[in-house]
Motif scaffolding. Structure first.
Motif, short mmCIF file in Angstrom:
data_model
loop_
_atom_site.label_atom_id
_atom_site.label_comp_id
_atom_site.label_asym_id
_atom_site.label_seq_id
_atom_site.Cartn_x
_atom_site.Cartn_y
_atom_site.Cartn_z
N VAL A 159 -6.09 18.43 -0.41
CA VAL A 159 -7.40 18.99 -0.14
C VAL A 159 -8.34 17.95 0.45
O VAL A 159 -9.21 18.26 1.23
CB VAL A 159 -8.00 19.59 -1.43
CG1 VAL A 159 -9.40 20.12 -1.19
CG2 VAL A 159 -7.10 20.67 -1.98
N VAL A 160 -8.12 16.70 0.09
CA VAL A 160 -9.04 15.62 0.51
C VAL A 160 -8.88 15.35 1.99
O VAL A 160 -7.87 15.41 2.56
CB VAL A 160 -8.76 14.33 -0.31
CG1 VAL A 160 -9.60 13.19 0.22
CG2 VAL A 160 -9.04 14.59 -1.74
N ASP A 189 -7.15 7.85 4.55
CA ASP A 189 -8.59 7.66 4.39
C ASP A 189 -9.08 7.91 2.97
O ASP A 189 -10.29 8.07 2.74
CB ASP A 189 -9.38 8.55 5.36
CG ASP A 189 -9.23 8.12 6.81
OD1 ASP A 189 -8.95 6.92 7.04
OD2 ASP A 189 -9.40 8.96 7.71
N LEU A 190 -8.17 7.96 2.01
CA LEU A 190 -8.59 8.20 0.62
C LEU A 190 -9.49 7.08 0.12
O LEU A 190 -10.40 7.32 -0.66
CB LEU A 190 -7.36 8.33 -0.29
CG LEU A 190 -7.66 8.70 -1.75
CD1 LEU A 190 -8.37 10.05 -1.84
CD2 LEU A 190 -6.38 8.73 -2.58
N TYR A 191 -9.29 5.89 0.62
CA TYR A 191 -10.12 4.76 0.20
C TYR A 191 -11.60 4.95 0.55
O TYR A 191 -12.47 4.27 0.01
CB TYR A 191 -9.59 3.45 0.80
CG TYR A 191 -9.70 3.37 2.30
CD1 TYR A 191 -10.82 2.82 2.91
CD2 TYR A 191 -8.69 3.86 3.11
CE1 TYR A 191 -10.93 2.76 4.28
CE2 TYR A 191 -8.78 3.80 4.49
CZ TYR A 191 -9.91 3.25 5.07
OH TYR A 191 -10.01 3.19 6.42
N ALA A 204 -1.44 6.83 -1.86
CA ALA A 204 -2.38 7.33 -0.85
C ALA A 204 -3.50 6.33 -0.61
O ALA A 204 -3.97 6.18 0.53
CB ALA A 204 -2.94 8.68 -1.29
N LEU A 205 -3.95 5.65 -1.65
CA LEU A 205 -4.99 4.64 -1.48
C LEU A 205 -4.50 3.48 -0.62
O LEU A 205 -5.26 2.90 0.15
CB LEU A 205 -5.44 4.11 -2.84
CG LEU A 205 -6.43 4.96 -3.61
CD1 LEU A 205 -6.57 4.42 -5.03
CD2 LEU A 205 -7.78 5.00 -2.92
N MET A 206 -3.25 3.14 -0.74
CA MET A 206 -2.69 2.03 0.02
C MET A 206 -2.36 2.41 1.46
O MET A 206 -2.19 1.54 2.31
CB MET A 206 -1.41 1.51 -0.66
CG MET A 206 -1.65 0.91 -2.04
SD MET A 206 -2.72 -0.54 -2.00
CE MET A 206 -4.25 0.11 -2.65
N SER A 246 -14.46 10.56 -7.28
CA SER A 246 -13.58 11.54 -6.64
C SER A 246 -12.11 11.14 -6.80
O SER A 246 -11.25 11.97 -7.12
CB SER A 246 -13.93 11.67 -5.16
OG SER A 246 -13.05 12.55 -4.51
N ILE A 247 -11.84 9.86 -6.60
CA ILE A 247 -10.46 9.37 -6.74
C ILE A 247 -10.00 9.50 -8.18
O ILE A 247 -8.87 9.90 -8.45
CB ILE A 247 -10.36 7.92 -6.23
CG1 ILE A 247 -10.60 7.89 -4.72
CG2 ILE A 247 -9.00 7.31 -6.59
CD1 ILE A 247 -10.75 6.51 -4.14
#
Length: 57
Positions: free
Chosen positions: A56-57, A30-32, A23-25, A38-39
């Motif tokens: 949820v994020v 927008d997780l980054y 998800a970060l990649m 939070s991460i």
């Protein structure tokens, strides 16, 4: 990763296999944009067997 006794390299390899890393990649998630804390909380949830927190994020 200290709890599991992983070396730094082993920890990185393990992290790269997680949903959180994927998800970060993925810029579309927008997780980054989330805070490091939070991460980390989301990663802990995934490692505890609850990957659904990402929804949820």
């Amino acid at each position: 990763m200290k709890d599991k006794g992983y070396s730094r390299d082993e920890a990185v390899e393990f992290l790269m296999k997680t949903t959180v890393y994927a998800a970060l990649m993925d810029e579309e998630t927008d997780l980054y944009l989330e805070s490091r804390e939070s991460i980390l909380d989301i990663l802990k949830e995934e490692l505890a067997g609850n990957p659904y927190r990402l929804l949820v994020v």
